[in-house]
Write a protein that holds these residues in place. Structure first.
Motif, PDB file in Angstrom:
ATOM      1  N   SER B 157       0.843  -1.192   0.000  1.00 30.81           N
ATOM      2  CA  SER B 157       0.000   0.000   0.000  1.00 30.81           C
ATOM      3  C   SER B 157       0.878   1.241   0.000  1.00 30.81           C
ATOM      4  O   SER B 157       2.083   1.159   0.224  1.00 30.81           O
ATOM      5  CB  SER B 157      -0.888  -0.003   1.235  1.00 30.81           C
ATOM      6  OG  SER B 157      -0.089   0.229   2.374  1.00 30.81           O
ATOM      7  N   GLN B 160       2.796   1.652   3.209  1.00 32.64           N
ATOM      8  CA  GLN B 160       3.913   0.706   3.323  1.00 32.64           C
ATOM      9  C   GLN B 160       5.062   1.101   2.410  1.00 32.64           C
ATOM     10  O   GLN B 160       6.225   1.008   2.783  1.00 32.64           O
ATOM     11  CB  GLN B 160       3.435  -0.704   2.966  1.00 32.64           C
ATOM     12  CG  GLN B 160       2.562  -1.315   4.031  1.00 32.64           C
ATOM     13  CD  GLN B 160       1.973  -2.635   3.590  1.00 32.64           C
ATOM     14  OE1 GLN B 160       1.573  -2.791   2.445  1.00 32.64           O
ATOM     15  NE2 GLN B 160       1.942  -3.601   4.485  1.00 32.64           N
ATOM     16  N   GLN B 161       4.712   1.567   1.197  1.00 25.38           N
ATOM     17  CA  GLN B 161       5.758   2.006   0.271  1.00 25.38           C
ATOM     18  C   GLN B 161       6.556   3.141   0.882  1.00 25.38           C
ATOM     19  O   GLN B 161       7.781   3.152   0.819  1.00 25.38           O
ATOM     20  CB  GLN B 161       5.134   2.480  -1.045  1.00 25.38           C
ATOM     21  CG  GLN B 161       4.621   1.356  -1.908  1.00 25.38           C
ATOM     22  CD  GLN B 161       3.908   1.876  -3.146  1.00 25.38           C
ATOM     23  OE1 GLN B 161       3.627   3.067  -3.265  1.00 25.38           O
ATOM     24  NE2 GLN B 161       3.600   0.992  -4.071  1.00 25.38           N
ATOM     25  N   ILE B 190      -3.613   6.989   6.632  1.00 26.27           N
ATOM     26  CA  ILE B 190      -2.273   6.490   6.321  1.00 26.27           C
ATOM     27  C   ILE B 190      -1.244   7.571   6.644  1.00 26.27           C
ATOM     28  O   ILE B 190      -0.158   7.292   7.172  1.00 26.27           O
ATOM     29  CB  ILE B 190      -2.165   6.132   4.820  1.00 26.27           C
ATOM     30  CG1 ILE B 190      -3.308   5.219   4.400  1.00 26.27           C
ATOM     31  CG2 ILE B 190      -0.822   5.522   4.501  1.00 26.27           C
ATOM     32  CD1 ILE B 190      -3.246   3.849   4.972  1.00 26.27           C
ATOM     33  N   PRO B 611      -4.099  -2.120   6.277  1.00 27.88           N
ATOM     34  CA  PRO B 611      -4.313  -1.340   5.071  1.00 27.88           C
ATOM     35  C   PRO B 611      -5.796  -1.230   4.740  1.00 27.88           C
ATOM     36  O   PRO B 611      -6.619  -1.961   5.295  1.00 27.88           O
ATOM     37  CB  PRO B 611      -3.594  -2.157   4.002  1.00 27.88           C
ATOM     38  CG  PRO B 611      -3.678  -3.560   4.494  1.00 27.88           C
ATOM     39  CD  PRO B 611      -3.724  -3.501   5.994  1.00 27.88           C
ATOM     40  N   SER B 614      -9.147  -4.111  -0.295  1.00 24.97           N
ATOM     41  CA  SER B 614      -9.434  -3.916  -1.707  1.00 24.97           C
ATOM     42  C   SER B 614     -10.934  -3.916  -1.943  1.00 24.97           C
ATOM     43  O   SER B 614     -11.673  -4.694  -1.350  1.00 24.97           O
ATOM     44  CB  SER B 614      -8.777  -5.039  -2.496  1.00 24.97           C
ATOM     45  OG  SER B 614      -9.523  -5.290  -3.657  1.00 24.97           O
TER      46      SER B 614
END
Lengths: 260, 700
Positions: B157, B160-161, B190, B611, B614
């Motif tokens: 996500s 996380q990136q 986030i 996260p 989806s």
């Protein structure tokens, strides 16, 4: 580079228009006394097998190709842009069908379908022109389509839909002005290819007929003498090459200007 | 005290545009100690990113350092050779960019990418480097770090990136870490997670941090000291908490006055846009660079450029009259556009709206069973993170996207979904203001052409009547006549958005759907647009559906608020009631995630675990159960929660009864996040306790 290209192109356009004034001799005047004369003071680039002045014929030979190539390009731009707009804007089945036809046309070297078409409809400059237009339209369509795909989901298109504007209005008044620069660039590149293709087709003697001084045709007719009188073949070949390179240089410069 | 980790002295940087060199950063000096975090704020074009790039010596080809020194560990980077520079960057400097997705190589596994840093800069062997990579991920609290090592960037996500990018930046133990808008492209929840991480890491590392952001609330929360940049200069510098409480430069004050403070509403506050626009780089302004936009400006400001001088301990200001900033006069609004309570006449009603986008498997449900209504002349705010279905819902309403099911009633009459079936009268009544000022206007048309077309289509006006209406529209959105004959590309973002609003209102619609109308704009421009929307609502009686990820903006403008999560509406009600609580646990988390001004007194924030699921595979039962901090148990996983009434039409879709929610939230001190819960009417003071701002990089 752009300037060099433009100068070369302008030179040939001038020759095509004003060859009657510039050419030192009548390009059609036969002189049986001096066939295949080498380049010299009286004939700068020599004479051909019928004693005609090669320089004059090369200058005059710019005319047919510079009529056929731009006209064919304009026709292919008109047709290709319309196809590309429709395919790109509507997507779906229309797009799939059109693009598969384009794939089919593009899978063959242009010369093969052109030869076939001309064999069917007969040889003439008009048919060469139409054949080139038809062959190039799909290529233009593909370029336009990809440009349209980038534009069609922009918000100004949504705003037009919210006004209730029809798809024809949106395609031609909202989207077309914004894909004009790729169309122009594609057009200039296509002119170069059209010159080349027209030359090839007349070399195959599918287009204009003797005694026209057309470059491709001249190369075909004179190639029997290439060993003893290379200037008869080299001169029109070089002329063709400089025109194509000139157009491409100019097109490149134009593309860079538009990209900025 | 040893030398600062980073010392910038008299730095001037220019860019070449159309053959001319124009200064973008002029004479900037600042120093950051080891372990200190320095925030740099300013609007786009103020030169803050250029400053960061110069410190890294990453200026593009058309940029050059004209003067000044950049000292890291006593060495001047501005005069360092290319080879030294490369080593220096790898071991002493690190930068984290705005977009984590483009900072990572999509073709390499995460582990290899992080290990690379150890292999090249530490000369570690492959196995050892991979072990270090794993440690690095644990240091940034990456859950399941060893599995992440073998994943590719697209499998992570956004949050996380960004963790991975931060891990890579920290790998070499840099002396200086530059964070350039590190959370701008991320969703609020986030963003909160990443900010918490940075805050926690600050206690572990002794790197100096240079944090660049347009978000004042964020910088105030994260940094020790802050520099405010304007037109390439630092105009004010000071300690974070003091500076925003008592600014000593008119620009800082202007920025604070044009932000919708968290909890501020249109009833109690007026946003004051800073007049004028940022000068172009290369524009020569005699005297103080800010004087053309400054209310305090007088002759001396037009003549002498002020120096950045200490005005009190730890505070520097570039203003001749810094002592007058505290009493800077307020701007008088053009009109007082405060609409009262909206009349209760129903304008739009939607029931059971569903939209599925076809795709692999069962497709993606973008909007699931949404019902809502909009009254005449009111503003309904829609909030939610990216992928929550807000934009799809908006597009369905105006007829740009055809839903799969649901009923639409407009002005008492049943209305078709498809735009093509709607007929001119209905199209005219419902218009949309789009998010992206760059694409909202056709770049080939002039503003006059665009407005003229709308006027002709909607009102059937031609010739002189058409020009008159166009002029009227332009003056309504405060667009000067000289802009009418320019093409869209020649206008600034704010002017384009004004033109777009004028276009939407050309046919006097009853409803305008505004999809993130100010997200891509700078705060001072944003204030002007928000005030404009309010003013037009008062004069034209238009109702708005306002979509935004910025809760402060929604709170400011909206009468009622709907909260969306994963294609569903989870809460809807009067704005005051939604902010005061009880709240859906998701709304509660959203509110808690906004970086607010005084974190010292704020309760410990709520953070969502995991996260965003989806949309193609939504969780069973309550869709929020996977991240919900108040999850009850199996019931949340198995049964869809019912709509429960918290009073006066305030509906919450949760298994927990509203009364219990209220008790839970009050107990934790989270009710309204301390903004509105116990204070139904926050004072209309120009200096409220919470500051936040929205900005570019919103959900699509």
């Amino acid at each position: 580079m752009f300037l060099a290209g433009a100068i070369v192109v302008c030179f040939w356009v001038l020759a095509a228009v004003e060859w009657r004034v510039i050419a030192p001799y009548d390009p059609f005047a036969v002189d049986p006394a001096h066939p295949l004369a080498p380049p010299g003071w009286s004939h700068w680039v020599g004479t051909d097998d019928l004693g005609r002045d090669v320089l004059s014929r090369v200058l005059a030979g710019a005319a047919p190709v510079l009529v056929v190539a731009p006209t064919a390009t304009i026709l292919s731009l008109a047709g290709g842009t319309t196809l590309g707009l429709v395919a790109g804007y509507h997507r779906g089945l229309v797009d799939d069908l059109l693009m598969r036809v384009v794939d089919a046309v593009m899978s063959l070297p242009a010369i093969i379908p052109a030869t076939l078409v001309l064999a069917l409809v007969g040889r003439s400059s008009t048919n060469v022109l139409l054949a080139i237009a038809v062959l190039f339209a799909p290529l233009v369509a593909r370029t336009v389509r990809s440009a349209v795909l980038a534009e069609r989901d922009r918000e100004y298109v949504d705003a037009a839909r919210l006004r209730g504007d029809g798809s024809l209005y949106i395609m031609f008044f909202e989207i077309l002005p914004n894909v004009a620069s790729p169309v122009i660039v594609e057009g200039t590149v296509r002119v170069g290819y059209a010159v080349f293709t027209a030359g090839t087709l007349s070399f195959l003697q599918l287009g204009i007929q003797p005694p026209s001084p057309d470059w491709g045709l001249t190369v075909a007719v004179e190639r029997a003498f290439v060993q003893i009188a290379p200037w008869t073949v080299l001169a029109p070949a070089i002329a063709l090459a400089t025109l194509v390179v000139g157009i491409n240089l100019a097109a490149d410069g134009l593309r860079r200007t538009l990209a900025e | 005290m040893t030398a600062p980790a980073l010392e910038v002295a008299g730095l001037t940087v220019s860019y070449r545009r159309a053959g001319e060199w124009a200064a973008v950063v002029s004479g900037v000096s600042l120093a950051i100690d080891a372990g200190e975090a320095y925030g740099l704020v300013g609007e786009s074009g103020s030169g803050k990113t250029t400053l960061a790039l110069s410190v890294m010596r990453y200026l593009p080809r058309n940029g050059r350092i004209d003067a000044g020194a950049i000292r890291v560990d006593g060495r001047d980077l501005a005069r360092m050779g290319e080879r030294d520079l490369r080593r220096w960057r790898g071991t002493r400097l690190a930068m984290v960019y705005q977009d984590p997705a483009s900072a990572l190589n999509p073709a390499l596994q995460i582990g290899d990418q992080i290990a690379e840093v150890y292999r090249f800069h530490r000369g570690a062997a492959r196995g050892e480097a991979l072990r270090s990579a794993s440690d690095a991920l644990q240091r940034v609290r990456m859950p399941d770090a060893d599995a992440v090592l073998r994943r590719y960037p697209h499998q992570l996500s956004g949050g996380q990136q960004q963790r991975v990018v931060i891990a890579m930046a920290l790998a070499a133990n840099p002396r200086l870490l530059i964070l350039d808008e590190p959370t701008t492209g991320l969703d609020v929840t986030i963003e909160a997670e990443v900010l918490d991480l940075i805050a926690a890491l600050r206690r572990e590392i002794d790197s100096a941090i240079l944090l660049i952001s347009h978000n004042l609330g964020l910088v105030a929360r994260m940094c020790d000291r802050i520099g405010v940049m304007y037109a390439g200069e630092i105009v004010e510098e000071g300690r974070a908490h003091e500076m925003f409480k008592a600014p000593r430069h008119p620009y800082t004050m202007g920025l604070l006055r044009c932000l919708p403070r968290f909890g501020a509403t249109k009833q109690d506050t007026l946003l004051e846009p800073i007049p004028g626009t940022l000068p172009f780089p290369g524009d020569r302004i005699a005297g103080c660079v800010f004087h053309p936009r400054c209310v305090l400006a007088r002759d001396r400001c037009r003549r002498d450029a002020p120096e950045l001088l200490a005005v009190e301990p730890g505070r520097r200001s570039r203003c001749h009259f810094s002592e007058e900033v505290a009493t800077m006069p307020h701007q008088v609004p053009a009109v007082s556009p405060r609409s009262g309570p909206a009349p209760h006449e129903r304008l739009l009603e939607v029931t059971g709206l569903r939209k599925t986008f076809r795709g692999p498997g069962q497709g993606t449900v973008a909007v699931r069973d949404v019902s809502l209504e909009v009254m005449r002349g009111e503003t309904l705010g829609l909030v939610g993170e990216s992928g929550s279905g807000k934009t799809t819902l908006a597009r369905c309403l105006v007829g740009l996207t055809e839903p799969d099911g649901g009923e639409l009633t407009f002005a008492g009459k049943h209305a078709p979904w498809r735009g093509r079936d709607r007929g001119p009268a209905l199209l005219q009544m419902m218009q949309m203001v789009f998010q992206n000022p760059d694409t909202t206007l056709n770049p080939s048309w002039t503003v006059r052409g665009i407005l003229g077309r709308a006027v002709r289509v909607f009102l059937g006006l031609r010739g002189r009547a058409q020009s008159r209406r166009v002029a009227e529209l332009a003056s309504g959105v405060r667009l000067e006549p000289r802009y009418l004959d320019l093409r869209a590309g020649q206008l600034s973002g704010g002017l384009r958005q004004r033109a777009a609003i004028a276009r939407a209102l050309a046919g006097k619609p009853a409803l305008a759907v505004c999809d993130e109308p100010v997200t891509a704009l700078d705060v001072s421009v944003q204030a002007a647009i928000l005030e404009l929307l309010l003013e037009l609502q008062a004069t034209e009686g238009v109702a708005y559906i306002l979509i935004s990820h910025d809760l402060a903006v929604v709170r400011y403008l909206a009468d009622r608020i709907g909260v969306m999560y994963l294609a569903q509406l989870v809460e809807i009600g009067e704005a005051a009631a939604v902010f005061a609580g009880p709240q859906h646990p998701y709304t509660e988390a959203l509110l808690a995630a906004v970086p607010v001004f005084d974190t010292e007194t704020a309760p410990p924030p709520i953070r969502l675990a995991g996260p965003i699921p989806s949309l193609a595979h939504p969780p069973s039962g309550c869709r929020f159960h996977t991240r919900c901090p108040r999850k009850l148990g199996a019931i949340c996983e198995q049964q869809e929660p019912p709509w429960l009434d918290a009073g006066e039409g305030h509906l919450i879709r949760c298994h927990i009864p509203p009364e219990d929610l209220r008790n839970l939230q009050v107990k934790n001190g989270h009710s309204g996040n301390g903004h509105a819960g116990d204070r139904p009417n926050p004072p209309p003071s120009p200096r409220a306790d919470a500051v936040t701002s929205g900005g570019p990089g919103s959900p699509p």
